[in-house]
Enzyme design. Structure first.
Site, mmCIF file in Angstrom:
data_model
loop_
_atom_site.group_PDB
_atom_site.id
_atom_site.type_symbol
_atom_site.label_atom_id
_atom_site.label_comp_id
_atom_site.label_asym_id
_atom_site.label_seq_id
_atom_site.Cartn_x
_atom_site.Cartn_y
_atom_site.Cartn_z
ATOM 1 N N HIS A 91 -16.869 38.281 6.051
ATOM 2 C CA HIS A 91 -16.240 37.172 5.161
ATOM 3 C C HIS A 91 -17.170 36.169 4.516
ATOM 4 O O HIS A 91 -18.452 36.213 5.105
ATOM 5 C CB HIS A 91 -15.178 35.996 6.012
ATOM 6 N N ASP A 115 -17.915 31.943 4.131
ATOM 7 C CA ASP A 115 -17.219 31.134 4.460
ATOM 8 C C ASP A 115 -16.731 30.425 3.232
ATOM 9 O O ASP A 115 -17.420 30.013 2.176
ATOM 10 C CB ASP A 115 -18.361 30.088 5.234
ATOM 11 N N HIS A 163 -20.798 37.832 5.700
ATOM 12 C CA HIS A 163 -21.497 37.903 7.024
ATOM 13 C C HIS A 163 -20.365 38.310 8.015
ATOM 14 O O HIS A 163 -19.170 38.324 7.705
ATOM 15 C CB HIS A 163 -22.101 36.721 7.360
ATOM 16 N N ARG A 220 -20.932 35.996 24.115
ATOM 17 C CA ARG A 220 -21.684 35.062 23.311
ATOM 18 C C ARG A 220 -20.972 33.928 22.685
ATOM 19 O O ARG A 220 -19.845 33.823 22.540
ATOM 20 C CB ARG A 220 -22.127 36.235 22.086
HETATM 21 C C1 LIG Z 1 -12.175 27.212 6.666
HETATM 22 C C2 LIG Z 1 -12.349 28.087 7.591
HETATM 23 C C3 LIG Z 1 -11.430 29.287 8.018
HETATM 24 C C4 LIG Z 1 -12.161 30.322 8.694
HETATM 25 C C5 LIG Z 1 -13.069 29.062 9.599
HETATM 26 C C6 LIG Z 1 -13.526 28.176 8.506
HETATM 27 C C7 LIG Z 1 -14.698 28.945 7.668
HETATM 28 C C8 LIG Z 1 -14.690 30.444 7.940
HETATM 29 C C9 LIG Z 1 -13.206 31.018 8.080
HETATM 30 C C10 LIG Z 1 -13.109 32.254 8.802
HETATM 31 C C11 LIG Z 1 -14.149 32.595 10.026
HETATM 32 C C12 LIG Z 1 -13.488 33.729 7.768
HETATM 33 C C13 LIG Z 1 -13.171 34.889 8.542
HETATM 34 C C14 LIG Z 1 -11.679 35.078 9.126
HETATM 35 C C15 LIG Z 1 -11.250 33.652 9.988
HETATM 36 C C16 LIG Z 1 -9.728 33.675 10.154
HETATM 37 C C17 LIG Z 1 -11.906 33.813 11.419
HETATM 38 O O1 LIG Z 1 -12.083 35.066 11.888
HETATM 39 O O2 LIG Z 1 -11.977 32.916 12.232
HETATM 40 C C18 LIG Z 1 -11.853 32.367 9.076
HETATM 41 C C19 LIG Z 1 -11.567 31.100 9.630
HETATM 42 C C20 LIG Z 1 -10.032 30.755 9.741
HETATM 43 O O3 LIG Z 1 -9.075 30.854 8.967
HETATM 44 O O4 LIG Z 1 -9.785 30.151 10.855
HETATM 45 O O1 LIG Z 2 -20.445 33.572 15.361
HETATM 46 C C1 LIG Z 2 -21.316 33.763 14.100
HETATM 47 O O2 LIG Z 2 -22.497 34.140 14.599
HETATM 48 C C2 LIG Z 2 -20.726 33.744 13.031
HETATM 49 C C3 LIG Z 2 -19.540 32.896 13.025
HETATM 50 C C4 LIG Z 2 -19.099 32.659 11.516
HETATM 51 O O3 LIG Z 2 -19.463 33.432 10.653
HETATM 52 C C5 LIG Z 2 -17.912 31.680 11.507
HETATM 53 O O4 LIG Z 2 -17.275 31.312 12.305
HETATM 54 O O5 LIG Z 2 -17.591 31.273 10.035
HETATM 55 FE FE LIG Z 3 -18.691 32.456 8.596
#
Ligand SMILES: C=C1C[C@]23C[C@H]1CC[C@H]2[C@]1(C)CCC[C@@](C)(C(=O)O)[C@H]1[C@@H]3C(=O)O
Ligand SMILES: O=C(O)CCC(=O)C(=O)O
Ligand SMILES: [Fe+2]
Length: 389
Positions: free
Chosen positions: A255, A257, A311, A321
């Site tokens: 994704h 951010d 990333h 972790r």
């Molecule tokens: C505004 C946000 C949505 C998420 C947390 C923050 C910034 C990164 C986003 C996220 C990490 C991107 C990958 C998918 C996600 C669902 C996750 O894996 O947590 C995303 C977060 C979210 O929607 O809660």
């Molecule tokens: O845990 C990590 O190293 C990355 C997490 C991340 O990219 C996020 O929470 O948006």
């Molecule tokens: Fe991220």
């Protein structure tokens, strides 16, 4: 059970048995009844299929290290003009390439960082029923979520998260401490205070980095620093249990951010990877430094000059972790538009004006944040505007 008392409590609890799939339920219903109980799943040699990612997204072995600059902030923090210029140049070079850099001598108390990690260990090792007191509700972005089983039916991330809102627009801002105490109980007040203090430190560091970004873009140190005064940001605790089959799953999927700036503190384990030049690269842990990256909203504020980069996070079979991610976000209805200095015939507008609240709603209700979030959002906005004409 209050977080205070668990400071001296060795937590022994019988793991909640995984909900047995019920043949009569549809896939969708099974999905909804599926509960990610880390204390059970981390010992399972066969991971549920919802956590197995497609082959082209599975972790790859032998990732190279991403060369990112470690920017020493001591000179910047002491107001040394030469150090400020040097730091802003390093920040600008990194942000034009991939949007990632490290900051050291950042002035954040190492004891506060250590406490924030310690309280994460305590919280995420609580019984699931205790953690679910803060269960994140559909469409919201605060609270406890375990692998997002309620949101996604496949490609589930191998993680639990606790997210809360931080706002810089009230003095003194107790929003984090009050939120945590209200949803988790009076016994969590000390827990809440630690993350309140952590968010206050992240807020200060973010505004300093915004000063460097403004200088590096030639719009002056005050421009973005003022834009983010009164910010309405998100603090997220990422907890990645160990996994018996780490090569099949991901802790956090690929994704960009959608936020403006992310300040991440990863523990000593490692797992953060960045996609640069069509290859995944790792950023090794450096507990004395924060990893900083540009998000989609700041990419738009820089008119596309600085990159919000793809990333992800991988997990391992040996140990859990943790990472603490502070996501700087502007006030929800502030117009996200680049400064005029960055618009010219050679560099026309890269993205439409938008508000962070509309992008956040898009990621929470309409679209799973991934590499194309800002493009998909821009198209969605334009279709909405055309439909309203
Ligand atoms: C505004 C946000 C949505 C998420 C947390 C923050 C910034 C990164 C986003 C996220 C990490 C991107 C990958 C998918 C996600 C669902 C996750 O894996 O947590 C995303 C977060 C979210 O929607 O809660
Ligand atoms: O845990 C990590 O190293 C990355 C997490 C991340 O990219 C996020 O929470 O948006
Ligand atoms: Fe991220």
């Amino acid at each position: 059970m209050a977080i205070d008392c668990i400071a001296n409590l060795s937590i022994n609890h019988s793991p909640t048995p995984p909900s047995q799939p019920n043949e009569e339920k549809t896939d969708e219903q099974q999905q909804q009844s599926f509960v990610f109980d880390a204390s059970v799943l981390q010992n399972e040699s066969n991971i549920p299929k919802q956590f197995v990612w497609p082959d082209h997204e599975k972790p790859c072995s032998g990732t190279k290290e991403l060369p990112v600059p470690l920017i020493d902030l001591s000179g910047f923090l002491s107001g040394d003009p030469i150090a400020i210029k040097e730091a802003s140049t390093l920040v600008g070079e990194a942000c034009q390439k991939h949007g990632f850099f490290l900051v050291g001598n950042h002035g954040v108390d190492p004891n506060l960082i250590a406490k924030a990690h310690q309280f994460m260990d305590l919280y995420f090792n609580l019984p699931l029923s205790e953690k679910q007191k803060a269960q994140r509700k559909h469409g919201e972005h605060c609270g406890y979520a375990s692998s997002f089983t309620g949101r996604f039916s496949s490609k589930l991330p191998w993680k639990e998260t606790l997210s809360f809102r931080f706002s810089d627009d009230v003095e003194p801002s107790n929003v984090v401490e009050d939120y945590i105490t209200n949803i988790m109980g009076e016994g969590y007040r000390h827990f809440g205070k630690v993350y309140q203090d952590y968010c206050d430190a992240m807020n200060g560091l973010s505004l300093g980095i915004m000063e460097l970004l403004g200088i590096s873009l030639g719009v002056g140190g005050a421009y973005y620093k003022e834009f983010f005064q009164g910010n309405d940001s998100i603090m997220r605790l990422n907890y990645y249990p160990s996994c018996k089959k780490p090569e099949l799953t991901l802790g956090t999927g690929p994704h960009c951010d959608p936020t403006s700036l992310t300040i991440l503190h990863q523990d000593h384990v490692g797992g953060l990877q960045v996609f640069v030049k069509d290859e995944w690269h790792s950023i090794s842990p450096n507990p004395q430094a924060f990893v900083v990256n540009i998000g989609d909203t700041f990419m738009a504020l820089s008119n596309g000059k600085y990159k919000s980069c793809l990333h992800r996070a991988v997990v391992n079979s040996e140990t859990q972790r943790k990472s603490l991610a502070f996501f700087l976000c502007p006030q929800k209805d502030k117009l996200v538009t680049p400064p005029n200095e960055l618009i010219n015939t050679e560099h026309p507008r890269a993205y439409p004006d938008f508000t962070w609240s509309s992008l956040l709603e898009f990621t929470q209700k309409h679209y799973r944040a991934d590499e194309k979030t800002l493009d998909a959002f821009s198209n969605w906005l334009q279709q909405k505007t055309t439909a309203q004409v």
